[in-house]
Write a protein that holds these residues in place. Structure first.
Motif, PDB file in Angstrom:
ATOM      1  N   UNK A 165       0.868  -1.183   0.000  1.00 15.88           N
ATOM      2  CA  UNK A 165       0.000   0.000   0.000  1.00 15.88           C
ATOM      3  C   UNK A 165       0.900   1.226   0.000  1.00 15.88           C
ATOM      4  N   UNK A 166       0.767   2.065  -1.037  1.00 16.50           N
ATOM      5  CA  UNK A 166       1.658   3.213  -1.190  1.00 16.50           C
ATOM      6  C   UNK A 166       0.860   4.502  -1.347  1.00 16.50           C
ATOM      7  N   UNK A 167       1.304   5.529  -0.612  1.00 17.95           N
ATOM      8  CA  UNK A 167       0.674   6.851  -0.680  1.00 17.95           C
ATOM      9  C   UNK A 167       1.776   7.885  -0.906  1.00 17.95           C
ATOM     10  N   UNK A 168       1.706   8.698  -1.981  1.00 18.76           N
ATOM     11  CA  UNK A 168       2.720   9.722  -2.202  1.00 18.76           C
ATOM     12  C   UNK A 168       2.418  10.987  -1.394  1.00 18.76           C
ATOM     13  N   UNK A 169       3.381  11.890  -1.355  1.00 17.53           N
ATOM     14  CA  UNK A 169       3.104  13.225  -0.805  1.00 17.53           C
ATOM     15  C   UNK A 169       2.074  13.892  -1.704  1.00 17.53           C
ATOM     16  N   UNK A 170       1.042  14.478  -1.120  1.00 20.69           N
ATOM     17  CA  UNK A 170      -0.053  15.015  -1.941  1.00 20.69           C
ATOM     18  C   UNK A 170      -0.780  16.107  -1.179  1.00 20.69           C
ATOM     19  N   UNK A 171      -1.680  16.778  -1.886  1.00 20.03           N
ATOM     20  CA  UNK A 171      -2.563  17.783  -1.294  1.00 20.03           C
ATOM     21  C   UNK A 171      -4.003  17.275  -1.404  1.00 20.03           C
ATOM     22  N   UNK A 172      -4.668  17.032  -0.298  1.00 17.30           N
ATOM     23  CA  UNK A 172      -6.025  16.483  -0.362  1.00 17.30           C
ATOM     24  C   UNK A 172      -7.061  17.550  -0.709  1.00 17.30           C
ATOM     25  N   UNK A 173      -8.211  17.086  -1.154  1.00  9.49           N
ATOM     26  CA  UNK A 173      -9.371  17.944  -1.331  1.00  9.49           C
ATOM     27  C   UNK A 173     -10.524  17.289  -0.571  1.00  9.49           C
ATOM     28  N   UNK A 174     -10.741  17.744   0.637  1.00  7.00           N
ATOM     29  CA  UNK A 174     -11.736  17.119   1.506  1.00  7.00           C
ATOM     30  C   UNK A 174     -13.128  17.578   1.106  1.00  7.00           C
ATOM     31  N   UNK A 175     -14.067  16.673   0.853  1.00  6.92           N
ATOM     32  CA  UNK A 175     -15.444  17.094   0.531  1.00  6.92           C
ATOM     33  C   UNK A 175     -16.050  17.884   1.687  1.00  6.92           C
ATOM     34  N   UNK A 176     -16.819  18.877   1.359  1.00 12.21           N
ATOM     35  CA  UNK A 176     -17.461  19.676   2.405  1.00 12.21           C
ATOM     36  C   UNK A 176     -18.467  18.829   3.187  1.00 12.21           C
ATOM     37  N   UNK A 177     -19.146  17.927   2.492  1.00 11.00           N
ATOM     38  CA  UNK A 177     -20.120  17.042   3.146  1.00 11.00           C
ATOM     39  C   UNK A 177     -19.855  15.611   2.677  1.00 11.00           C
TER      40      UNK A 177
END
Length: 539
Positions: free
Chosen positions: A315-327
Motif C-alpha cells: 500500500x503506497x501513498x505519495x506526498x499530496x494535497x487532499x481535497x476534503x469534501x465539504x459534506x
C-alpha cells in the motif's frame, strides 16, 4: 509411626500459590480502587504519580533481592494497577445490575444510519491536517469521536460538534512541537496522533487515561525508528503513556510492517502518509489483518482525492494535497448497522437503514454473509440497506467473523430455534468470553476444541447471573439476545453507551416505530405569553 504425607506435584503447588495470589490481588485491587475513587470524586486523575513511584520502589527492591527480571515486572505492576483503575466507577452488586427486558413487539425501524466511527475518525484527521472545511451528519458522538476532536484541537485544529453533527473550520494549522496533548482512552486516537506527529519535527508529549497507560507502545519502536522518530516513555513502570515523541529525523519512504503491527496503526500511517515529504509505501503479509484496516484508509483517501496504489501485501501513498469534501458521504457504522438489521431475526418486523453500505469493503462483506447465513435477505441500493426475514436454517453452522461481529454471530447462534454450531477459530480469548456469556444466561452448550455446539432453547430453571460485558460488541449482542432470553443481567451498560450514546433510549422505544437512531431532542418549550396585569384602584 505416622506415614509421611505424599509429596505434592508441581502443578498442585502452583495451584496452591495461585489461590493465595488471587486473594492477595483482590485485596490489592480493592485498596487501590478505593484510593483512585477518592481521587476521582475530587476530580483528580485516577493515578497518582507519587503513589505509583512509591509502589514501584518497593517492587524494585524486591526484584533485586529475589532476582526477578525488572522489565517484565514493570509491565506486571502496570497491569495490576490497571485492574484497579478499570474498576473505578463500575456498577457492581446485585441491586445495581441492568435487567434486560425489552418490549417484544415486532420492530419497525426506518432511519438514517449513524456514520462509521472508524471512517469518521480517519476523515476528521485528514480535514484537521489539511485545514479544510467539512461537516458530517448524522454522527453518533461517542467517547472516541470527542476524544480525537479534543486532542486535534490541542494541536491547533478547528473542530467542533453539536448534537449529531461534527464540523471542521477552514484555515487551521496543526503544530505538534512542544505541545502536551491528552489522547483520552482509545488506542485509535493515539495511533492517529502519532502518525500525524511523525510529519512534524520537534518534541511532543502525549498523555492518556488508564487504558492507554497499559497499551504496549513498545512494539511500535522499530516502525517509528525507520520513520525518523522515537517514542520515549516518561514513567518507567508503564508500557504506554505518558510518552514523548521525538521526530524529525530522516524518514524512510518504504517499510515492512512487522507481524504484530496493530491494524489501526497501519490505517493511521496510510491516512497521514500524504503529509510526509516522500509519502510512504507499506509492505505486509497479504493475509494480515492489516489489509482490512488499510481498506478503510483507502476509502477515505479516495474521498479526499489523495492518490494511492494498493495490491496484495503493498500500500503506497505519495506526498499530496487532499481535497476534503465539504459534506463527505461516509459509510454507515458497521457494528450499529449489522446489529440493527439483525433485530428482526430475533423478534420479527422490518429494518431499513438509510446511508451507504460499501459492499466492496471486506468487513461489510463479512456482515452481509453473516446476516444471510441466518435467513436475513439483505437488499442494498445506492441509498439504503434493508432486510427481509426468511425461515431459519434447520441447523445453523457459523464461523465467527472478526471481533466486531463475532459476538453478534454468537447470539444469532444462541437464538437459532434448531440449535447451532459456532466455530470460534483460533481466537481463544473470544472462545472463553463466549462460554462465560452462555453460562451466565443459561444456554445449553458443549465445547469441542474451538467449536461450540448449542442446543435449541434455554434452561429456564437456570438462575441468570450478573454478567459484565468484556466489550461494547458483547454488550450490544446481549441486548439483542434478551429479545428471546429476557432477564439477562448486565453489570456494565455504560460500555455500550460509550460507543452508541442513545442506544438505551432507542432500546426502550423499540415497540413503537423508530425513525431516528440518534438522541431525540425536544423542541424548546415556550411559556404562553401572559397578558399584562391591570391595576384596579379601590376607593
Amino acid at each position: 509411626m505416622p506415614l509421611p504425607e505424599p509429596q505434592k506435584s508441581i502443578t498442585t503447588q502452583i495451584n496452591d500459590l495461585d489461590r493465595r495470589l488471587a486473594a492477595l490481588l483482590a485485596e490489592r485491587t480493592r485498596l487501590l480502587t478505593r484510593a483512585a475513587t477518592a481521587r476521582q470524586e475530587k476530580r483528580k486523575p485516577l493515578s497518582d504519580p507519587e503513589q505509583e513511584r512509591r509502589i514501584w520502589f518497593e517492587w524494585d527492591k524486591a526484584a533485586k533481592r529475589l532476582g526477578l527480571e525488572p522489565r517484565m515486572l514493570r509491565k506486571t505492576v502496570a497491569l495490576l494497577n490497571g485492574m484497579a483503575y478499570a474498576k473505578v466507577g463500575a456498577r457492581q452488586g446485585p441491586s445495581m445490575d441492568f435487567l434486560l427486558t425489552p418490549k417484544r413487539n415486532a420492530v419497525d425501524i426506518d432511519a438514517a444510519a449513524p456514520l462509521s466511527v472508524d471512517h469518521l475518525l480517519l476523515i476528521t484527521t485528514v480535514a484537521a491536517a489539511s485545514g479544510q472545511a467539512m461537516q458530517l451528519s448524522p454522527v453518533a458522538l461517542n467517547d472516541r469521536t470527542v476524544e480525537l476532536v479534543k486532542a486535534l484541537n490541542q494541536a491547533g485544529a478547528a473542530l467542533s460538534w453539536e448534537q449529531e453533527s461534527l464540523s471542521s473550520r477552514a484555515g487551521a494549522t496543526l503544530a505538534f512541537e512542544d505541545k502536551a496533548i491528552f489522547a483520552g482512552d482509545h488506542e485509535y486516537t493515539i495511533y492517529l496522533l502519532l502518525a500525524l506527529g511523525l510529519g512534524h519535527a520537534g518534541r511532543c508529549r502525549f498523555s492518556g487515561g488508564a487504558d492507554l497507560k497499559l497499551l504496549d507502545l513498545g512494539r511500535l519502536s522499530d516502525i517509528l525508528s525507520a520513520l525518523g522518530a522515537r517514542l520515549a516513555p516518561l514513567t518507567p513502570h508503564t508500557p504506554g503513556l505518558p510518552a514523548r515523541l521525538e521526530s524529525g529525523g530522516r524518514m524512510a519512504s518504504s517499510l515492512r510492517l512487522p507481524e504484530d503491527c496493530p491494524p489501526a496503526f497501519a490505517a493511521a500511517l496510510a491516512t497521514a502518509a500524504w503529509t510526509y515529504p516522500e509519502g510512504l509505501s507499506l509492505q505486509y503479509d497479504a493475509d494480515s489483518p492489516v489489509a482490512d484496516a488499510l481498506a478503510d484508509a483507502a476509502l477515505v483517501l479516495t474521498m479526499c482525492g489523495i492518490p494511492f496504489k494498493s495490491s496484495p501485501g503493498s500500500f503506497s501513498v505519495p506526498h499530496a494535497e487532499p481535497t476534503v469534501p465539504v459534506a463527505p458521504s461516509l459509510p454507515m457504522d458497521r457494528l450499529i448497522s449489522a446489529s440493527v438489521l439483525a433485530m428482526p431475526r430475533f423478534i420479527n418486523g422490518r429494518a431499513r437503514l438509510v446511508g451507504p453500505w460499501p459492499a466492496a469493503l471486506p468487513m461489510f462483506q463479512q456482515a452481509q454473509r453473516l446476516l444471510g447465513s441466518v435467513g436475513l435477505d439483505l437488499a442494498i441500493d445506492s441509498t439504503a440497506a434493508s432486510v427481509t426475514v426468511l425461515p431459519w436454517p434447520e441447523r445453523l453452522c457459523l464461523t465467527a467473523p472478526d471481533m466486531t461481529l463475532a459476538p453478534l454471530a454468537l447470539v444469532l447462534a444462541a437464538a437459532a430455534p434448531g440449535g447451532a454450531n459456532l466455530d470460534c477459530g483460533s481466537d481463544d480469548i473470544f472462545l472463553s468470553q463466549a462460554i462465560e456469556f452462555l453460562e451466565a444466561c443459561g444456554k445449553p452448550h458443549s465445547v469441542e476444541g474451538s467449536l461450540i455446539r448449542m442446543d435449541h432453547g434455554f434452561d429456564r430453571e437456570h438462575s441468570i447471573r450478573i454478567w459484565s460485558a468484556p466489550s461494547v460488541e458483547f454488550a450490544l449482542a446481549a441486548a439483542l439476545l434478551a429479545f428471546v432470553r429476557p432477564g439477562i443481567r448486565l453489570a456494565n451498560p455504560g460500555v455500550l453507551t460509550a460507543h452508541w450514546p442513545s442506544f438505551w433510549n432507542l432500546y426502550n422505544r423499540l415497540g413503537t416505530p423508530v425513525r431516528s437512531l440518534l438522541p431525540q431532542h425536544k423542541e424548546p418549550e415556550h411559556e404562553p405569553e401572559q397578558k399584562p396585569r391591570r391595576r384596579i384602584r379601590i376607593e
